[in-house]
Scaffold this motif. Structure first.
Motif, PDB file in Angstrom:
ATOM      1  N   TYR A 177      79.359  41.363  35.307  1.00 52.54           N
ATOM      2  CA  TYR A 177      78.120  41.676  36.003  1.00 52.54           C
ATOM      3  C   TYR A 177      78.293  42.900  36.905  1.00 52.54           C
ATOM      4  CZ  TYR A 177      76.939  36.886  34.655  1.00 52.54           C
ATOM      5  OH  TYR A 177      76.709  35.734  33.948  1.00 52.54           O
ATOM      6  N   GLY A 178      77.305  43.781  36.895  1.00 61.11           N
ATOM      7  CA  GLY A 178      77.292  44.928  37.777  1.00 61.11           C
ATOM      8  C   GLY A 178      76.815  44.559  39.164  1.00 61.11           C
ATOM      9  N   ALA A 179      76.862  45.529  40.074  1.00 66.69           N
ATOM     10  CA  ALA A 179      76.532  45.286  41.473  1.00 66.69           C
ATOM     11  C   ALA A 179      75.111  44.757  41.648  1.00 66.69           C
ATOM     12  CB  ALA A 179      76.719  46.567  42.277  1.00 66.69           C
ATOM     13  N   ALA A 180      74.146  45.374  40.994  1.00 64.85           N
ATOM     14  CA  ALA A 180      72.754  44.958  41.169  1.00 64.85           C
ATOM     15  C   ALA A 180      72.531  43.532  40.669  1.00 64.85           C
ATOM     16  CB  ALA A 180      71.828  45.931  40.435  1.00 64.85           C
ATOM     17  N   THR A 181      73.165  43.183  39.564  1.00 64.24           N
ATOM     18  CA  THR A 181      73.019  41.830  39.021  1.00 64.24           C
ATOM     19  C   THR A 181      73.637  40.805  39.956  1.00 64.24           C
ATOM     20  OG1 THR A 181      72.961  42.611  36.735  1.00 64.24           O
ATOM     21  CG2 THR A 181      73.635  40.339  37.088  1.00 64.24           C
ATOM     22  N   LEU A 182      74.827  41.089  40.481  1.00 60.93           N
ATOM     23  CA  LEU A 182      75.463  40.167  41.423  1.00 60.93           C
ATOM     24  C   LEU A 182      74.591  39.956  42.659  1.00 60.93           C
ATOM     25  CD1 LEU A 182      79.217  41.254  41.337  1.00 60.93           C
ATOM     26  CD2 LEU A 182      78.253  39.111  40.498  1.00 60.93           C
ATOM     27  N   GLU A 183      74.042  41.019  43.181  1.00 53.62           N
ATOM     28  CA  GLU A 183      73.202  40.901  44.362  1.00 53.62           C
ATOM     29  C   GLU A 183      71.947  40.077  44.068  1.00 53.62           C
ATOM     30  OE1 GLU A 183      72.507  44.880  45.657  1.00 53.62           O
ATOM     31  OE2 GLU A 183      74.608  45.214  46.210  1.00 53.62           O
ATOM     32  N   ARG A 184      71.377  40.277  42.912  1.00 52.98           N
ATOM     33  CA  ARG A 184      70.172  39.517  42.538  1.00 52.98           C
ATOM     34  C   ARG A 184      70.493  38.030  42.402  1.00 52.98           C
ATOM     35  NH1 ARG A 184      66.431  40.705  37.153  1.00 52.98           N
ATOM     36  NH2 ARG A 184      64.861  39.065  37.545  1.00 52.98           N
ATOM     37  N   LEU A 185      71.593  37.701  41.753  1.00 55.13           N
ATOM     38  CA  LEU A 185      71.965  36.306  41.567  1.00 55.13           C
ATOM     39  C   LEU A 185      72.336  35.642  42.895  1.00 55.13           C
ATOM     40  CD1 LEU A 185      74.111  36.662  38.332  1.00 55.13           C
ATOM     41  CD2 LEU A 185      71.844  35.634  38.489  1.00 55.13           C
ATOM     42  N   ALA A 186      73.048  36.363  43.744  1.00 58.06           N
ATOM     43  CA  ALA A 186      73.485  35.795  45.019  1.00 58.06           C
ATOM     44  C   ALA A 186      72.327  35.533  45.970  1.00 58.06           C
ATOM     45  CB  ALA A 186      74.504  36.717  45.681  1.00 58.06           C
ATOM     46  N   ALA A 187      71.150  36.088  45.701  1.00 55.20           N
ATOM     47  CA  ALA A 187      69.979  35.831  46.532  1.00 55.20           C
ATOM     48  C   ALA A 187      69.417  34.427  46.328  1.00 55.20           C
ATOM     49  CB  ALA A 187      68.890  36.869  46.241  1.00 55.20           C
ATOM     50  N   GLU A 188      69.844  33.752  45.250  1.00 54.28           N
ATOM     51  CA  GLU A 188      69.392  32.379  44.985  1.00 54.28           C
ATOM     52  C   GLU A 188      70.249  31.408  45.805  1.00 54.28           C
ATOM     53  OE1 GLU A 188      68.415  28.831  44.267  1.00 54.28           O
ATOM     54  OE2 GLU A 188      67.138  30.358  43.325  1.00 54.28           O
ATOM     55  N   PRO A 189      69.648  30.620  46.715  1.00 52.77           N
ATOM     56  CA  PRO A 189      70.437  29.761  47.611  1.00 52.77           C
ATOM     57  C   PRO A 189      71.323  28.736  46.900  1.00 52.77           C
ATOM     58  CG  PRO A 189      68.195  29.972  48.404  1.00 52.77           C
ATOM     59  CD  PRO A 189      68.213  30.602  47.049  1.00 52.77           C
ATOM     60  N   ARG A 190      70.888  28.269  45.735  1.00 51.31           N
ATOM     61  CA  ARG A 190      71.693  27.244  45.042  1.00 51.31           C
ATOM     62  C   ARG A 190      72.856  27.841  44.258  1.00 51.31           C
ATOM     63  NH1 ARG A 190      67.937  24.110  41.428  1.00 51.31           N
ATOM     64  NH2 ARG A 190      69.916  23.275  40.644  1.00 51.31           N
ATOM     65  N   ILE A 191      72.936  29.152  44.185  1.00 55.60           N
ATOM     66  CA  ILE A 191      74.134  29.790  43.652  1.00 55.60           C
ATOM     67  C   ILE A 191      75.039  30.046  44.852  1.00 55.60           C
ATOM     68  CG2 ILE A 191      75.071  31.810  42.489  1.00 55.60           C
ATOM     69  CD1 ILE A 191      72.495  31.990  40.892  1.00 55.60           C
ATOM     70  N   ILE A 192      76.126  29.304  44.945  1.00 59.96           N
ATOM     71  CA  ILE A 192      76.891  29.262  46.204  1.00 59.96           C
ATOM     72  C   ILE A 192      78.202  30.033  46.145  1.00 59.96           C
ATOM     73  CG2 ILE A 192      75.868  27.045  46.848  1.00 59.96           C
ATOM     74  CD1 ILE A 192      78.584  25.743  46.091  1.00 59.96           C
ATOM     75  N   GLY A 193      78.569  30.561  44.987  1.00 57.61           N
ATOM     76  CA  GLY A 193      79.837  31.275  44.926  1.00 57.61           C
ATOM     77  C   GLY A 193      80.086  31.867  43.556  1.00 57.61           C
TER      78      GLY A 193
ATOM     79  N   LEU B 170      78.601  42.597  23.949  1.00 54.98           N
ATOM     80  CA  LEU B 170      78.099  43.713  23.144  1.00 54.98           C
ATOM     81  C   LEU B 170      76.954  44.449  23.820  1.00 54.98           C
ATOM     82  CD1 LEU B 170      78.104  41.960  19.651  1.00 54.98           C
ATOM     83  CD2 LEU B 170      79.836  43.487  20.614  1.00 54.98           C
ATOM     84  N   GLY B 171      76.436  43.873  24.902  1.00 53.04           N
ATOM     85  CA  GLY B 171      75.326  44.491  25.612  1.00 53.04           C
ATOM     86  C   GLY B 171      74.159  43.529  25.751  1.00 53.04           C
ATOM     87  N   HIS B 172      73.406  43.666  26.843  1.00 51.62           N
ATOM     88  CA  HIS B 172      72.246  42.814  27.074  1.00 51.62           C
ATOM     89  C   HIS B 172      71.383  43.440  28.159  1.00 51.62           C
ATOM     90  CE1 HIS B 172      75.379  41.589  29.920  1.00 51.62           C
ATOM     91  NE2 HIS B 172      74.402  41.383  30.766  1.00 51.62           N
ATOM     92  N   ASP B 173      70.126  43.049  28.192  1.00 56.51           N
ATOM     93  CA  ASP B 173      69.223  43.473  29.254  1.00 56.51           C
ATOM     94  C   ASP B 173      69.557  42.694  30.528  1.00 56.51           C
ATOM     95  OD1 ASP B 173      66.586  43.129  30.881  1.00 56.51           O
ATOM     96  OD2 ASP B 173      66.176  44.781  29.509  1.00 56.51           O
ATOM     97  N   ALA B 174      69.463  43.355  31.667  1.00 57.37           N
ATOM     98  CA  ALA B 174      69.800  42.698  32.933  1.00 57.37           C
ATOM     99  C   ALA B 174      68.945  41.459  33.176  1.00 57.37           C
ATOM    100  CB  ALA B 174      69.631  43.683  34.087  1.00 57.37           C
TER     101      ALA B 174
ATOM    102  N   VAL C 137      70.340  37.902  32.253  1.00 59.39           N
ATOM    103  CA  VAL C 137      71.226  37.184  33.171  1.00 59.39           C
ATOM    104  C   VAL C 137      70.413  36.303  34.110  1.00 59.39           C
ATOM    105  CG1 VAL C 137      73.103  37.412  34.830  1.00 59.39           C
ATOM    106  CG2 VAL C 137      72.839  39.125  33.029  1.00 59.39           C
ATOM    107  N   ALA C 138      69.338  36.855  34.663  1.00 61.10           N
ATOM    108  CA  ALA C 138      68.482  36.077  35.563  1.00 61.10           C
ATOM    109  C   ALA C 138      67.847  34.904  34.826  1.00 61.10           C
ATOM    110  CB  ALA C 138      67.417  36.981  36.162  1.00 61.10           C
ATOM    111  N   ILE C 139      67.345  35.137  33.630  1.00 63.86           N
ATOM    112  CA  ILE C 139      66.699  34.075  32.846  1.00 63.86           C
ATOM    113  C   ILE C 139      67.693  32.962  32.539  1.00 63.86           C
ATOM    114  CG2 ILE C 139      65.714  33.536  30.574  1.00 63.86           C
ATOM    115  CD1 ILE C 139      64.403  36.345  30.665  1.00 63.86           C
ATOM    116  N   HIS C 140      68.896  33.327  32.129  1.00 57.43           N
ATOM    117  CA  HIS C 140      69.915  32.345  31.756  1.00 57.43           C
ATOM    118  C   HIS C 140      70.219  31.421  32.942  1.00 57.43           C
ATOM    119  CE1 HIS C 140      72.726  31.161  28.661  1.00 57.43           C
ATOM    120  NE2 HIS C 140      73.768  31.253  29.481  1.00 57.43           N
ATOM    121  N   HIS C 141      70.427  31.997  34.110  1.00 61.25           N
ATOM    122  CA  HIS C 141      70.747  31.177  35.278  1.00 61.25           C
ATOM    123  C   HIS C 141      69.538  30.375  35.757  1.00 61.25           C
ATOM    124  CE1 HIS C 141      74.317  33.768  35.273  1.00 61.25           C
ATOM    125  NE2 HIS C 141      74.890  32.826  35.992  1.00 61.25           N
ATOM    126  N   ARG C 142      68.335  30.912  35.587  1.00 66.45           N
ATOM    127  CA  ARG C 142      67.140  30.145  35.963  1.00 66.45           C
ATOM    128  C   ARG C 142      67.021  28.875  35.132  1.00 66.45           C
ATOM    129  NH1 ARG C 142      64.232  35.143  36.719  1.00 66.45           N
ATOM    130  NH2 ARG C 142      63.220  34.951  34.685  1.00 66.45           N
TER     131      ARG C 142
END
Length: 316
Positions: A154-170, A118-122, A125-130
């Motif tokens: 997830y949009g492009a910016a969100t994917l790029e932000r999440l992929a910057a975390e080394p323990r997120i591997i794929g 339904l919608g959420h602040d970007a 997503v970062a908080i949830h994965h943290r």
């Protein structure tokens, strides 16, 4: 020395179901038999348990732990166990992540909360994965939701932000749209060449493999593990004639399970197919999902016949 985890993500990883009794309790014996049968199939490299096919949104915390522990107990030692973690609250997600690690999971697939459609602040997503990262030492996979799932994808910016975390591997790319899959893959590999992009749209696996795919987490492999393993082997080996022939066998099955209206019926249909093959004793799914209808069962019969799973003499 064991292979790096991203190497172990190559190939077919079956997203398994959870057999239930007619009164909607987990059938523990059938669960163990199902996971053992699928995971011991040659070519199956790992499992996704507690995913959408595993009805993770209607299992309680104790049941999810039992599913993971069962998988760890009956699967081959080298079989990679990925546990889906799915919670609306990040605090619940953290508890689920820690419990999954304790139960024997090798890595976690973090599902976006359904409310995000339904919608959420970007930042959500970062908080949830943290929270998941803080609760466990395991590596994480992202879940790329279908493009038709509202704001959940997830949009492009969100994917790029999440992929910057080394323990997120794929990422399990479940976008179910070829253009989105290719765009996501190119974007993520440009940032991290080691990132595992799993082409996991069951209806367009051939196209994903032509574009390129690290592997796949797919529920089709819970019903036809040998067929999916052979398909991946052909595609990864560049035997496109054989891959295309296997795709012709797989395609009607993918349509009957995933594409035919109404949507959201894959688990019920996979369970009906497994019961038809004698692989599970009951095909109940938890409410509010109904069991497969007569029309769905008939379509499955035809598709399983085309896939070579069912003999013609048995088709209704």
């Amino acid at each position: 020395m064991s292979a790096p985890l991203t190497d172990r993500l190559r190939g077919i990883h079956a997203a398994t179901i959870v057999p239930m009794t007619e009164d909607f309790r987990i059938d523990e014996a059938a669960l163990a038999d199902h996971i053992a049968s699928v995971s011991h199939t040659p070519g199956i490299r790992g499992l996704l348990v507690n995913g959408h096919a595993g009805e993770n949104f209607v299992l309680d915390a104790a049941e999810k732990r039992r599913v993971i522990a069962t998988a760890r107990a009956v699967a081959p030692a080298e079989c990679l166990i990925c546990a889906g973690v799915n919670a609306e609250s990040s605090l619940d997600l953290a508890r689920e992540a820690a419990a999954a690690e304790a139960a024997g999971a090798d890595l976690l697939l973090v599902f976006p909360p359904n409310s995000w459609a339904l919608g959420h602040d970007a930042e959500c997503v970062a908080i949830h994965h943290r929270h998941a990262l803080a609760a466990t030492s395991l590596p994480l996979l992202l879940y790329g939701a279908p493009v038709g799932a509202g704001a959940m994808a997830y949009g492009a910016a969100t994917l790029e932000r999440l992929a910057a975390e080394p323990r997120i591997i794929g990422i399990k790319d479940g976008s179910w749209e070829v253009a989105a899959y290719e765009a996501n893959r190119r974007r993520l590999l440009a940032l991290r060449p080691d990132f595992a992009v799993l082409g996991s749209g069951d209806e367009h696996l051939l196209t994903s493999y032509i574009i390129g795919s690290h592997g796949s987490q797919v529920s089709l492999a819970a019903l036809a593990p040998a067929l999916l393993a052979a398909f991946y082997e052909a595609a990864s080996g560049g035997d496109w004639a054989r891959a295309r022939a296997l795709h012709e066998a797989i395609y009607p099955l993918s349509v009957a399970i995933y594409r035919d209206a109404p949507g959201g019926r894959a688990t019920a249909r996979i369970k009906a197919g497994l019961r038809r093959l004698g692989a599970i004793p009951c095909d109940a799914v938890r409410p509010p999902q109904p069991a497969a209808s007569a029309a769905e069962r008939q379509a499955l019969d035809q598709a399983m016949l085309a896939a070579g799973l069912l003999e013609e003499s048995l088709v209704r």
